[in-house]
Design a protein around this motif. Structure first.
Motif, PDB file in Angstrom:
ATOM      1  N   HIS A 233       0.844  -1.211   0.000  1.00 13.41           N
ATOM      2  CA  HIS A 233       0.000   0.000   0.000  1.00 13.41           C
ATOM      3  C   HIS A 233       0.876   1.257   0.000  1.00 13.41           C
ATOM      4  O   HIS A 233       0.544   2.267  -0.630  1.00 13.41           O
ATOM      5  CB  HIS A 233      -0.923  -0.016   1.227  1.00 13.41           C
ATOM      6  N   ALA A 234       1.991   1.201   0.692  1.00 13.56           N
ATOM      7  CA  ALA A 234       2.914   2.336   0.723  1.00 13.56           C
ATOM      8  C   ALA A 234       3.468   2.609  -0.664  1.00 13.56           C
ATOM      9  O   ALA A 234       3.628   3.772  -1.084  1.00 13.56           O
ATOM     10  CB  ALA A 234       4.044   2.057   1.703  1.00 13.56           C
ATOM     11  N   GLU A 235       3.774   1.517  -1.407  1.00  6.15           N
ATOM     12  CA  GLU A 235       4.254   1.675  -2.788  1.00  6.15           C
ATOM     13  C   GLU A 235       3.213   2.373  -3.646  1.00  6.15           C
ATOM     14  O   GLU A 235       3.536   3.257  -4.452  1.00  6.15           O
ATOM     15  CB  GLU A 235       4.576   0.306  -3.382  1.00  6.15           C
ATOM     16  N   GLU A 236       1.957   1.980  -3.481  1.00 10.52           N
ATOM     17  CA  GLU A 236       0.876   2.596  -4.269  1.00 10.52           C
ATOM     18  C   GLU A 236       0.781   4.093  -3.989  1.00 10.52           C
ATOM     19  O   GLU A 236       0.583   4.906  -4.898  1.00 10.52           O
ATOM     20  CB  GLU A 236      -0.449   1.909  -3.932  1.00 10.52           C
ATOM     21  N   LEU A 237       0.891   4.448  -2.707  1.00  9.71           N
ATOM     22  CA  LEU A 237       0.806   5.868  -2.344  1.00  9.71           C
ATOM     23  C   LEU A 237       1.958   6.661  -2.935  1.00  9.71           C
ATOM     24  O   LEU A 237       1.791   7.817  -3.352  1.00  9.71           O
ATOM     25  CB  LEU A 237       0.802   6.024  -0.823  1.00  9.71           C
ATOM     26  N   LEU A 238       3.156   6.070  -2.968  1.00  9.32           N
ATOM     27  CA  LEU A 238       4.304   6.750  -3.545  1.00  9.32           C
ATOM     28  C   LEU A 238       4.052   7.050  -5.021  1.00  9.32           C
ATOM     29  O   LEU A 238       4.314   8.157  -5.494  1.00  9.32           O
ATOM     30  CB  LEU A 238       5.560   5.901  -3.376  1.00  9.32           C
ATOM     31  N   ARG A 239       3.544   6.035  -5.752  1.00  8.77           N
ATOM     32  CA  ARG A 239       3.255   6.246  -7.178  1.00  8.77           C
ATOM     33  C   ARG A 239       2.162   7.304  -7.356  1.00  8.77           C
ATOM     34  O   ARG A 239       2.208   8.124  -8.278  1.00  8.77           O
ATOM     35  CB  ARG A 239       2.834   4.921  -7.821  1.00  8.77           C
TER      36      ARG A 239
ATOM     37  N   MET B 179       1.401   9.874  -5.357  1.00  6.03           N
ATOM     38  CA  MET B 179       1.878  11.237  -5.098  1.00  6.03           C
ATOM     39  C   MET B 179       2.735  11.753  -6.252  1.00  6.03           C
ATOM     40  O   MET B 179       2.643  12.925  -6.635  1.00  6.03           O
ATOM     41  CB  MET B 179       2.631  11.318  -3.758  1.00  6.03           C
ATOM     42  N   VAL B 180       3.541  10.863  -6.855  1.00  5.96           N
ATOM     43  CA  VAL B 180       4.364  11.276  -7.997  1.00  5.96           C
ATOM     44  C   VAL B 180       3.478  11.619  -9.187  1.00  5.96           C
ATOM     45  O   VAL B 180       3.711  12.614  -9.898  1.00  5.96           O
ATOM     46  CB  VAL B 180       5.374  10.161  -8.360  1.00  5.96           C
ATOM     47  N   SER B 181       2.406  10.818  -9.384  1.00  9.45           N
ATOM     48  CA  SER B 181       1.492  11.081 -10.512  1.00  9.45           C
ATOM     49  C   SER B 181       0.755  12.403 -10.345  1.00  9.45           C
ATOM     50  O   SER B 181       0.320  13.010 -11.320  1.00  9.45           O
ATOM     51  CB  SER B 181       0.483   9.934 -10.640  1.00  9.45           C
TER      52      SER B 181
ATOM     53  N   GLY C  47       2.142  15.041  -9.196  1.00 10.39           N
ATOM     54  CA  GLY C  47       3.129  16.114  -9.291  1.00 10.39           C
ATOM     55  C   GLY C  47       3.751  16.506  -7.979  1.00 10.39           C
ATOM     56  O   GLY C  47       4.363  17.576  -7.865  1.00 10.39           O
ATOM     57  N   ILE C  48       3.595  15.659  -6.949  1.00 10.54           N
ATOM     58  CA  ILE C  48       4.205  15.950  -5.644  1.00 10.54           C
ATOM     59  C   ILE C  48       5.531  15.198  -5.562  1.00 10.54           C
ATOM     60  O   ILE C  48       5.569  13.971  -5.638  1.00 10.54           O
ATOM     61  CB  ILE C  48       3.269  15.525  -4.493  1.00 10.54           C
ATOM     62  N   THR C  49       6.606  15.931  -5.418  1.00 13.02           N
ATOM     63  CA  THR C  49       7.945  15.330  -5.399  1.00 13.02           C
ATOM     64  C   THR C  49       8.268  14.808  -4.009  1.00 13.02           C
ATOM     65  O   THR C  49       8.200  15.568  -3.031  1.00 13.02           O
ATOM     66  CB  THR C  49       9.001  16.363  -5.816  1.00 13.02           C
ATOM     67  N   PRO C  50       8.601  13.524  -3.878  1.00 14.35           N
ATOM     68  CA  PRO C  50       8.987  12.984  -2.568  1.00 14.35           C
ATOM     69  C   PRO C  50      10.240  13.684  -2.048  1.00 14.35           C
ATOM     70  O   PRO C  50      11.093  14.113  -2.830  1.00 14.35           O
ATOM     71  CB  PRO C  50       9.273  11.505  -2.866  1.00 14.35           C
ATOM     72  N   ASP C  51      10.349  13.797  -0.750  1.00 11.66           N
ATOM     73  CA  ASP C  51      11.542  14.404  -0.179  1.00 11.66           C
ATOM     74  C   ASP C  51      12.376  13.329   0.529  1.00 11.66           C
ATOM     75  O   ASP C  51      12.050  12.133   0.475  1.00 11.66           O
ATOM     76  CB  ASP C  51      11.178  15.548   0.776  1.00 11.66           C
ATOM     77  N   ASP C  52      13.424  13.745   1.198  1.00 13.45           N
ATOM     78  CA  ASP C  52      14.313  12.797   1.871  1.00 13.45           C
ATOM     79  C   ASP C  52      13.566  11.971   2.911  1.00 13.45           C
ATOM     80  O   ASP C  52      13.857  10.786   3.108  1.00 13.45           O
ATOM     81  CB  ASP C  52      15.467  13.547   2.541  1.00 13.45           C
ATOM     82  N   SER C  53      12.611  12.598   3.573  1.00 12.17           N
ATOM     83  CA  SER C  53      11.847  11.895   4.602  1.00 12.17           C
ATOM     84  C   SER C  53      11.049  10.741   3.989  1.00 12.17           C
ATOM     85  O   SER C  53      10.975   9.653   4.578  1.00 12.17           O
ATOM     86  CB  SER C  53      10.907  12.873   5.309  1.00 12.17           C
ATOM     87  N   THR C  54      10.478  10.990   2.803  1.00 14.44           N
ATOM     88  CA  THR C  54       9.709   9.943   2.119  1.00 14.44           C
ATOM     89  C   THR C  54      10.610   8.751   1.815  1.00 14.44           C
ATOM     90  O   THR C  54      10.267   7.595   2.116  1.00 14.44           O
ATOM     91  CB  THR C  54       9.126  10.488   0.795  1.00 14.44           C
ATOM     92  N   TYR C  55      11.773   9.026   1.211  1.00 13.85           N
ATOM     93  CA  TYR C  55      12.696   7.952   0.832  1.00 13.85           C
ATOM     94  C   TYR C  55      13.208   7.201   2.059  1.00 13.85           C
ATOM     95  O   TYR C  55      13.298   5.976   2.075  1.00 13.85           O
ATOM     96  CB  TYR C  55      13.874   8.518   0.039  1.00 13.85           C
TER      97      TYR C  55
ATOM     98  N   PHE D  46      14.044   0.034  -5.575  1.00 14.34           N
ATOM     99  CA  PHE D  46      12.597   0.200  -5.425  1.00 14.34           C
ATOM    100  C   PHE D  46      12.184   1.658  -5.659  1.00 14.34           C
ATOM    101  O   PHE D  46      11.250   1.939  -6.385  1.00 14.34           O
ATOM    102  CB  PHE D  46      12.163  -0.240  -4.023  1.00 14.34           C
ATOM    103  N   VAL D  47      12.938   2.574  -5.038  1.00 12.79           N
ATOM    104  CA  VAL D  47      12.610   3.989  -5.159  1.00 12.79           C
ATOM    105  C   VAL D  47      12.675   4.436  -6.605  1.00 12.79           C
ATOM    106  O   VAL D  47      11.801   5.108  -7.122  1.00 12.79           O
ATOM    107  CB  VAL D  47      13.567   4.834  -4.276  1.00 12.79           C
ATOM    108  N   GLU D  48      13.746   4.020  -7.315  1.00 14.19           N
ATOM    109  CA  GLU D  48      13.912   4.420  -8.711  1.00 14.19           C
ATOM    110  C   GLU D  48      12.791   3.849  -9.579  1.00 14.19           C
ATOM    111  O   GLU D  48      12.234   4.533 -10.439  1.00 14.19           O
ATOM    112  CB  GLU D  48      15.272   3.962  -9.222  1.00 14.19           C
ATOM    113  N   SER D  49      12.406   2.579  -9.330  1.00  9.74           N
ATOM    114  CA  SER D  49      11.362   1.972 -10.156  1.00  9.74           C
ATOM    115  C   SER D  49      10.008   2.589  -9.869  1.00  9.74           C
ATOM    116  O   SER D  49       9.164   2.714 -10.751  1.00  9.74           O
ATOM    117  CB  SER D  49      11.302   0.453  -9.889  1.00  9.74           C
ATOM    118  N   SER D  50       9.792   3.022  -8.617  1.00  4.87           N
ATOM    119  CA  SER D  50       8.505   3.606  -8.252  1.00  4.87           C
ATOM    120  C   SER D  50       8.333   4.985  -8.854  1.00  4.87           C
ATOM    121  O   SER D  50       7.212   5.411  -9.136  1.00  4.87           O
ATOM    122  CB  SER D  50       8.394   3.706  -6.728  1.00  4.87           C
ATOM    123  N   CYS D  51       9.442   5.691  -9.029  1.00  9.43           N
ATOM    124  CA  CYS D  51       9.363   7.080  -9.502  1.00  9.43           C
ATOM    125  C   CYS D  51       9.481   7.178 -11.013  1.00  9.43           C
ATOM    126  O   CYS D  51       9.378   8.252 -11.586  1.00  9.43           O
ATOM    127  CB  CYS D  51      10.468   7.926  -8.853  1.00  9.43           C
ATOM    128  N   SER D  52       9.765   6.069 -11.700  1.00 11.02           N
ATOM    129  CA  SER D  52       9.959   6.118 -13.149  1.00 11.02           C
ATOM    130  C   SER D  52       8.617   6.075 -13.871  1.00 11.02           C
ATOM    131  O   SER D  52       7.614   5.673 -13.319  1.00 11.02           O
ATOM    132  CB  SER D  52      10.811   4.944 -13.581  1.00 11.02           C
TER     133      SER D  52
END
Length: 640
Positions: A601-607, A609-611, A613-621, A634-640
């Motif tokens: 579920h956390a992965e879904e939320l990351l995708r 937020m990126v969709s 237009g909200i850029t994750p910050d250091d805290s997110t990563y 994982f982070v790179e694949s989620s944000c691509s």
């Protein structure tokens, strides 16, 4: 032996009694010869009674010392009669004013005062009469109605046909900023069939405008129209200003056509008022359109016109355009003022361009325009924002070298700067310096001091300071109380924060969303999320709209506790009222999901937020890496 110049009867009585006692009863009484040798007491004749005529003669001959000596024995009736007689003789009104100044207030009542006011109103300048009326009002020796009636009586007895006395009474109330009393006099005049001059009505309208009593301005304007008191261009300009203050810029612009239809030509003040209104509302386009209309009608813009445009342009962050307006202003032969330059300096300071700000400071000096205390205040504040405390201190020294004394705003800037940098000692020293120089600290001063004490965990001192502030008669505002509440919440004393929230009602200070958000954050940090939830409901009951911070605080509280069902329920409530999730929302939810080991579920939320237009910050990563353990791939694949 010489006969004394004065003789006390008590001494004479004592001497005579002693003599008879010593001589005894057998001795013969005094002979006529022996009695003639005893010094006889001298009796002064009683002073003649004070009459209106003698008082009048003393005034005409300017025997002020004698009149002052008589003052305690003068009665209001005697003074009134003398004043009437002097009026009949057409005595100089200056004499009357001087006479009234010699009399003790306890010897006067409202009647002689009003007679004196009526006589003094004959002077070419109304200043003295106005001052005397204001003095009478401040003495509170009569009600407003009684003052009006005595003025009316004096007007009738002195056969004054004009409305001058009533006009002066209304103007006195206006100068004292007593709007309701001025209106009361207006209606009492109307009941007597006397109409005030248009200048008096304009004075009232100006007062209502300054006090933001625009409703009263419209009531008065309607009465003027009904009573056929003809307006002037000044009247129309005031009413246009009223419309601008109410935000009715379209109607203000239409008012120009209305006044032109009545045969009045709008002047530069008319257009300046509306241009200033447009600039204040951020409508630069409307302001520039009116600027062109103004020039097309042959009305030349003045320094105030350009000043409004420059100020409005700076507020929109278009500093270069504002500089171009300054150039055009000078091309038109207009000289910019210190206020104009201060606007540009403020604009560059807000932009963080201190170099250009100082360039304009130097330019104004070259043109012979001396920097003012506000000029220095702007630069000192900007230096503190840049962390340049030493340079700010140098600016203070420069001010003092040029003979300019720092004001309350200067000290507030310095105190706030040192508080933000954590230098409580320096901040309190400056507060003491303010007091030593007779500069009264403001709520802003004390808010800064409470803030620094809170940040240094010195809440006992913060509470003691707050008690002192109240004792000095300084009324706290919501910002000061928010600083105190924030300090207690940061130090985990939420109960004290809640007590202060209740005290705000007693102090008649309305809490705002910041107040509630601060307490909610304190409660959530302590795991009291349900209590925080109740505060949102209280906010709504009080008509205070919860903002995205309010909802994010609850989401963070539930997530930290692992209650993800409640956290997502708050997120949905937030969406239903039109608030879009922010970075803080997603970070809180992701943190909670990782804590409850719901990695998918956390992965879904990351995708998601990126969709959006909200850029994750250091805290997110960091949360994802720590919680899910999939690392950078994982982070790179989620944000691509």
């Amino acid at each position: 032996m010489k006969t004394p110049k004065s003789f006390d009867l008590r001494i004479l009585k004592h001497t005579t009694t002693a003599f008879f006692t010593n001589q005894g009863q057998s001795r013969s009484p005094f002979s006529s010869l022996s009695l003639s040798k005893i010094p006889q007491p001298s009796f002064s004749p009683p002073p003649p009674p004070i009459t209106p005529q003698s008082l009048q003669d003393s005034i005409l001959s300017s025997q002020w010392h004698f009149i002052k000596h008589l003052s305690p024995n003068l009665t209001p009736a005697l003074i009134s009669t003398a004043l009437y007689n002097l009026h009949s003789l057409r005595a100089n009104p200056d004499l009357i004013l001087k006479f009234i100044d010699q009399i003790e207030p306890r010897s006067l009542n409202i009647k002689p005062y009003c007679i004196a006011i009526a006589i003094i109103s004959r002077l070419p300048s109304p200043k003295q009469a106005l001052q005397l009326i204001k003095k009478v009002i401040s003495f509170q020796i009569a009600t407003n109605k009684e003052i009006f009636n005595e003025v009316a009586s004096a007007r009738a007895q002195l056969v004054i046909s004009s409305s001058i006395l009533f006009d002066l009474l209304i103007r006195a109330f206006c100068e004292l900023k007593r709007a309701d009393e001025a209106f009361e006099c207006f209606y009492m005049m109307k009941d007597k069939g006397v109409l005030p001059k248009i200048e008096t009505c304009n004075c009232m309208l100006s007062l209502y405008l300054r006090l933001n009593r625009t409703d009263m301005a419209w009531v008065l304007y309607a009465e003027m129209f009904r009573l056929r008191i003809n307006s002037t261009v000044y009247t129309f300009n005031i009413m246009i200003n009223v419309l601008c203050k109410e935000g009715k810029l379209k109607k203000a612009k239409e008012f120009i056509g209305y006044m032109e239809g009545l045969g009045f030509n709008p002047n530069v003040v008319t257009y300046n008022t509306i241009i200033h209104g447009y600039c204040g509302r951020g409508n630069l386009e409307g302001a520039h359109r009116l600027f062109e209309v103004m020039k097309a009608k042959g009305i030349e813009p003045d320094s105030y016109t350009f000043g409004s445009l420059i100020s409005g342009t700076c507020k929109e962050g278009k500093i270069d355009d504002a500089c171009e307006l300054l150039r055009k202003m000078e091309e038109n032969g207009l000289v910019p003022t210190a206020v104009t330059y201060n606007t540009l300096i403020d604009g560059y300071c807000n932009k963080g361009d201190l170099k250009r700000a100082f360039v304009y400071r130097d330019e104004m000096v070259k043109k012979g325009i001396m920097p003012t205390v506000p000029t220095y205040n702007l630069l000192i504040h900007a230096l503190f924002m840049e962390g340049k405390e030493a340079e700010a201190d140098d600016m203070i020294k420069e001010m003092e070298r040029k003979g300019m004394a720092p004001d309350a705003i200067t000290y507030n800037i310095l105190i706030n700067g040192y508080c933000r940098s954590g230098n409580a000692k320096k901040a309190f020293n400056l507060h003491d310096e303010m007091l030593s120089k007779g500069i009264q600290p403001t709520p802003v001063t004390y808010t800064s001091l409470i803030y620094v004490l809170g940040k240094r965990n010195r809440m006992k001192e913060a509470d003691d300071l707050f008690v002192k502030i109240m004792g000095r008669g300084v009324l706290p505002d919501v910002i000061m109380l928010n600083a105190l509440i924030d300090g207690h919440c940061a130090n985990e004393n939420v109960d004290r924060a809640l007590a202060l929230l209740k005290e705000m009602d007693r102090m008649k200070v309305c809490p705002d969303e910041v107040t509630y958000n601060t307490i909610m954050q304190g409660q959530c940090r302590m795991g009291k999320v349900e209590e925080a939830r109740e505060l949102i409901d209280e906010m709504k009951r009080r008509g205070i709209k919860p903002d995205h911070i309010s909802y994010n605080t609850l989401i963070s509280g539930y997530s930290r506790r692992g209650d993800m069902k409640d956290a997502f329920r708050v997120r949905d409530e937030m969406l239903s009222i039109g608030f879009n999730p922010t970075l803080l929302t997603y970070n809180a939810l992701i943190q909670g999901l990782c804590k409850t080991q719901e990695g998918d579920h956390a992965e879904e939320l990351l995708r998601e937020m990126v969709s959006k237009g909200i850029t994750p910050d250091d805290s997110t990563y960091f949360t994802l890496i720590e919680g899910i353990g999939k690392g950078e791939n994982f982070v790179e694949s989620s944000c691509s």
